[in-house]
Design a protein around this motif. Structure first.
Motif, PDB file in Angstrom:
ATOM      1  N   PHE A 115     -10.819  -6.004   1.592  1.00  9.86           N
ATOM      2  CA  PHE A 115     -10.392  -6.338   2.963  1.00  9.86           C
ATOM      3  C   PHE A 115     -11.552  -7.088   3.616  1.00  9.86           C
ATOM      4  O   PHE A 115     -12.519  -6.477   4.070  1.00  9.86           O
ATOM      5  CB  PHE A 115     -10.052  -5.049   3.716  1.00  9.86           C
ATOM      6  N   ASN A 137       2.603  -0.442   4.522  1.00 13.56           N
ATOM      7  CA  ASN A 137       1.467   0.464   4.766  1.00 13.56           C
ATOM      8  C   ASN A 137       1.756   1.195   6.071  1.00 13.56           C
ATOM      9  O   ASN A 137       2.592   0.749   6.857  1.00 13.56           O
ATOM     10  CB  ASN A 137       0.144  -0.318   4.805  1.00 13.56           C
ATOM     11  N   PRO A 138       1.081   2.348   6.286  1.00 17.20           N
ATOM     12  CA  PRO A 138       1.467   3.158   7.444  1.00 17.20           C
ATOM     13  C   PRO A 138       0.952   2.618   8.782  1.00 17.20           C
ATOM     14  O   PRO A 138       1.416   3.074   9.840  1.00 17.20           O
ATOM     15  CB  PRO A 138       0.807   4.513   7.152  1.00 17.20           C
ATOM     16  N   GLY A 139       0.036   1.639   8.747  1.00 20.07           N
ATOM     17  CA  GLY A 139      -0.578   1.210  10.006  1.00 20.07           C
ATOM     18  C   GLY A 139      -0.037  -0.094  10.560  1.00 20.07           C
ATOM     19  O   GLY A 139       0.315  -0.188  11.746  1.00 20.07           O
ATOM     20  N   SER A 140       0.027  -1.117   9.713  1.00 26.38           N
ATOM     21  CA  SER A 140       0.367  -2.432  10.255  1.00 26.38           C
ATOM     22  C   SER A 140       1.692  -2.990   9.750  1.00 26.38           C
ATOM     23  O   SER A 140       2.119  -4.045  10.212  1.00 26.38           O
ATOM     24  CB  SER A 140      -0.754  -3.428   9.943  1.00 26.38           C
ATOM     25  N   ALA A 179       3.441  -7.473   8.964  1.00 26.54           N
ATOM     26  CA  ALA A 179       2.203  -7.136   9.681  1.00 26.54           C
ATOM     27  C   ALA A 179       2.030  -8.051  10.899  1.00 26.54           C
ATOM     28  O   ALA A 179       1.589  -7.608  11.975  1.00 26.54           O
ATOM     29  CB  ALA A 179       1.003  -7.246   8.744  1.00 26.54           C
ATOM     30  N   HIS A 208       0.909  -1.164   0.000  1.00 25.27           N
ATOM     31  CA  HIS A 208       0.000   0.000   0.000  1.00 25.27           C
ATOM     32  C   HIS A 208       0.948   1.213   0.000  1.00 25.27           C
ATOM     33  O   HIS A 208       1.072   1.912   0.996  1.00 25.27           O
ATOM     34  CB  HIS A 208      -0.870   0.012   1.257  1.00 25.27           C
ATOM     35  N   TYR A 235      -4.939  -2.584  17.562  1.00 24.87           N
ATOM     36  CA  TYR A 235      -5.125  -2.117  16.182  1.00 24.87           C
ATOM     37  C   TYR A 235      -6.610  -2.000  15.874  1.00 24.87           C
ATOM     38  O   TYR A 235      -7.065  -0.993  15.312  1.00 24.87           O
ATOM     39  CB  TYR A 235      -4.438  -3.133  15.249  1.00 24.87           C
ATOM     40  N   HIS A 264     -11.689  -1.200   1.291  1.00 24.65           N
ATOM     41  CA  HIS A 264     -10.672  -1.360   2.343  1.00 24.65           C
ATOM     42  C   HIS A 264     -11.292  -1.072   3.706  1.00 24.65           C
ATOM     43  O   HIS A 264     -10.939  -1.688   4.705  1.00 24.65           O
ATOM     44  CB  HIS A 264      -9.521  -0.387   2.037  1.00 24.65           C
ATOM     45  N   TYR A 298      -6.877   4.182   0.282  1.00 17.10           N
ATOM     46  CA  TYR A 298      -6.860   5.253   1.272  1.00 17.10           C
ATOM     47  C   TYR A 298      -7.595   6.493   0.758  1.00 17.10           C
ATOM     48  O   TYR A 298      -7.360   7.595   1.232  1.00 17.10           O
ATOM     49  CB  TYR A 298      -5.418   5.609   1.665  1.00 17.10           C
ATOM     50  N   HIS A 323      -7.562  -9.768   0.812  1.00 13.39           N
ATOM     51  CA  HIS A 323      -7.035  -9.723   2.179  1.00 13.39           C
ATOM     52  C   HIS A 323      -7.935 -10.654   2.987  1.00 13.39           C
ATOM     53  O   HIS A 323      -9.103 -10.338   3.233  1.00 13.39           O
ATOM     54  CB  HIS A 323      -7.169  -8.323   2.762  1.00 13.39           C
ATOM     55  N   GLN A 328      -6.957 -12.467   8.196  1.00 12.73           N
ATOM     56  CA  GLN A 328      -5.814 -11.847   8.889  1.00 12.73           C
ATOM     57  C   GLN A 328      -6.035 -11.789  10.399  1.00 12.73           C
ATOM     58  O   GLN A 328      -5.203 -12.246  11.171  1.00 12.73           O
ATOM     59  CB  GLN A 328      -5.555 -10.427   8.360  1.00 12.73           C
ATOM     60  N   ASP A 352       3.863  -5.842   2.442  1.00 20.96           N
ATOM     61  CA  ASP A 352       2.598  -5.231   2.884  1.00 20.96           C
ATOM     62  C   ASP A 352       2.856  -3.791   3.327  1.00 20.96           C
ATOM     63  O   ASP A 352       2.209  -3.299   4.239  1.00 20.96           O
ATOM     64  CB  ASP A 352       1.966  -6.047   4.017  1.00 20.96           C
ATOM     65  N   ILE A 409      -7.049   3.026   9.470  1.00 22.74           N
ATOM     66  CA  ILE A 409      -7.152   3.288   8.037  1.00 22.74           C
ATOM     67  C   ILE A 409      -7.812   4.645   7.783  1.00 22.74           C
ATOM     68  O   ILE A 409      -7.364   5.420   6.940  1.00 22.74           O
ATOM     69  CB  ILE A 409      -7.940   2.147   7.353  1.00 22.74           C
ATOM     70  N   ARG A 457       1.495   7.234  10.885  1.00 21.33           N
ATOM     71  CA  ARG A 457       0.669   6.775  12.019  1.00 21.33           C
ATOM     72  C   ARG A 457       1.570   6.485  13.223  1.00 21.33           C
ATOM     73  O   ARG A 457       1.295   5.594  14.019  1.00 21.33           O
ATOM     74  CB  ARG A 457      -0.133   5.549  11.586  1.00 21.33           C
TER      75      ARG A 457
HETATM   76  N1  DI6 Z   1      -4.522  -5.144   6.042  1.00 22.04           N
HETATM   77  C1  DI6 Z   1      -3.438  -4.544   6.478  1.00 22.04           C
HETATM   78  O1  DI6 Z   1      -2.558  -5.057   7.098  1.00 22.04           O
HETATM   79  C2  DI6 Z   1      -3.477  -3.167   5.998  1.00 22.04           C
HETATM   80  N2  DI6 Z   1      -4.675  -3.129   5.282  1.00 22.04           N
HETATM   81  C3  DI6 Z   1      -5.245  -4.277   5.330  1.00 22.04           C
HETATM   82  O2  DI6 Z   1      -6.271  -4.491   4.749  1.00 22.04           O
HETATM   83  C4  DI6 Z   1      -3.472  -2.160   7.085  1.00 22.04           C
HETATM   84  C5  DI6 Z   1      -3.849  -0.818   6.583  1.00 22.04           C
HETATM   85  C6  DI6 Z   1      -3.695   0.264   7.612  1.00 22.04           C
HETATM   86  O3  DI6 Z   1      -3.703   0.031   8.821  1.00 22.04           O
HETATM   87  O4  DI6 Z   1      -3.554   1.424   7.164  1.00 22.04           O
END
Ligand code: DI6
Ligand code: FE
Length: 404
Positions: free
Chosen positions: A214, A319-322, A290, A76, A96, A179, A146, A242, A245, A317, A106, A83
């Motif tokens: 997602f 991405n700014p979050g995970s 992640a 991503h 999370y 997402h 996003y 996705h 998870q 993977d 997100i 974050r």
């Molecule tokens: N799974 C993830 O690990 C990322 N998106 C997703 O569908 C996390 C995306 C986020 O936290 O910004």
């Protein structure tokens, strides 16, 4: 320089990553690249005279290890903001999922990305792509997701396309408008209606190589996923997911029934899901970054995947979050330490199986007729790429036969 650009690489120790190729002993050979493809591969003594006559450039690799260029098949990469503050909240004990439910996660990145101009999205994404390239990535998949509104999702997809036209890297785009549910929609179903309306024009405009959802309790249900898949496949666009998870949703069974290219994450994958993926030829994309960053404890069922002969890919993977990593080499190490992949399996996961996860048959292994996307490493054996971490032994990255 002629358009064909015929280049000879001498003194190469090549790990082709073809299924039957030996891991312990490399192929000691020369590689001829022409027109951006591998033209010939074999011992110097067997090089046909006509090939020798056509050579324009020569490089001596000094016995270094050569592998296919790395393929990061799940990122991503395009977004605005960071974050880091949310990471601090997680360190204080918030989860999370609870941060996502309180409007962060997100959605926080969505707010920042909607504000960003195409120019700043591109500049940030180019820096991130350059970091991946510095570790040998020659093909990257980039998801939208996003924007969660038509204009911003389109801007993300268009930015990903521009990136691929600007840097020497192949970009495959994936529309992940499904997402999260944006705040302005009353229900997930209403948002899915909107997403289905957007997909057709994006596909028609050549912005989308695959469609993703997602599928998660904080995302979309299997039923909602199915509606998006049907809309994508009706336009001839492949799907990926996705799946499983944070919880089991039955997403892999569904995605396999729709011939998905890949199912990604998979910590909560069931045995039935493994068999469904095996029959459909769907690739399992594991994302150890992640898993690590969210401090998950349930590992994907690697033994079951192996036994069922499901191809296993790995990816950053980013991405700014995970998973705010830009190191595919660290993912090799984490795939081994956390998921118990062998170094050979881990590297296959960043090369040949990653290509399959993107529906690409022209790369991921070194063979005549495939793209000349290569990595030259300062190591004796590519198992060292998985063994060490925080170390980058890349000597040269070759993209479409172009030596840097
Ligand atoms: N799974 C993830 O690990 C990322 N998106 C997703 O569908 C996390 C995306 C986020 O936290 O910004
Ligand atoms: Fe992801």
């Amino acid at each position: 320089m002629k358009a064909s650009n015929v280049t000879l690489l001498r003194n190469a120790r090549v790990w082709t990553m073809a299924a039957e190729a030996p891991w312990d002993a490399p192929q000691e050979c020369v590689v001829v690249m022409a027109g951006g493809l591998i033209d010939w591969l074999g011992p110097l003594a067997h090089l046909p005279a006509a090939k020798t006559a056509a050579i324009e450039h020569e490089f001596d690799l000094g016995g270094r290890a050569v592998t296919p260029g790395l393929i990061d098949c799940h990122t991503h990469l395009i977004y605005a903001g960071t974050r880091a503050a949310e990471f601090e909240r997680r360190l204080q004990g918030e989860t999370y999922e609870s941060i996502a439910q309180s409007g962060g996660g997100i959605r926080a990145t969505v707010a920042a990305t909607r504000q960003a101009t195409a120019a700043s999205l591109l500049a940030d994404a180019m820096r991130r792509a350059q970091a991946l390239m510095n570790e040998g990535v020659t093909t990257v998949e980039i998801k939208s997701g996003y924007g969660l509104e038509e204009a911003t999702e389109r801007r993300m997809l268009a930015t990903a396309r521009t990136l691929g036209q600007t840097l020497p890297i192949t970009v495959k785009t994936t529309a992940l408008a499904a997402h999260a549910v944006p705040a302005e929609y009353e229900s997930a179903d209403a948002y899915i209606d909107a997403v289905i309306g957007w997909l057709g024009p994006w596909i028609d405009d050549g912005l989308v190589d695959a469609v993703d959802v997602f599928c998660e309790r904080i995302g979309f249900s299997a039923r909602q996923t199915q509606r998006v898949f049907e809309a994508a496949l009706a336009r001839g666009c492949p799907v990926k997911l996705h799946a499983e998870q944070l919880s089991w949703q039955g997403g892999c069974e569904l995605a396999s029934a729709y011939g998905a290219l890949s199912c990604d994450h998979l910590e909560h994958l069931s045995e039935a899901g493994v068999h469904a993926m095996a029959s459909a030829g769907t690739v399992a994309v594991l994302l150890p970054g992640a898993y690590y960053y969210l401090r998950e404890t349930q590992r994907p069922p690697v033994d079951l995947l192996r036994r069922a002969k499901v191809p296993i890919a790995i990816a950053t993977d980013h991405n700014p979050g995970s998973s705010p990593t830009l190191s595919p080499l660290l993912m090799l190490n984490m795939a081994a330490t956390f998921f118990h992949l062998t170094p050979a399996e881990a590297l296959a996961g960043l090369t040949c199986h990653a290509a399959t996860a993107l529906g690409l048959r022209d790369r991921g292994v070194i063979a005549e007729g495939r793209r000349a996307d290569l990595c030259v490493w300062d190591v004796d054996h590519p198992r060292e790429l998985t063994y060490a971490f925080g170390v980058n032994p890349l000597h040269r990255r070759v993209f479409a036969g172009q030596m840097p």
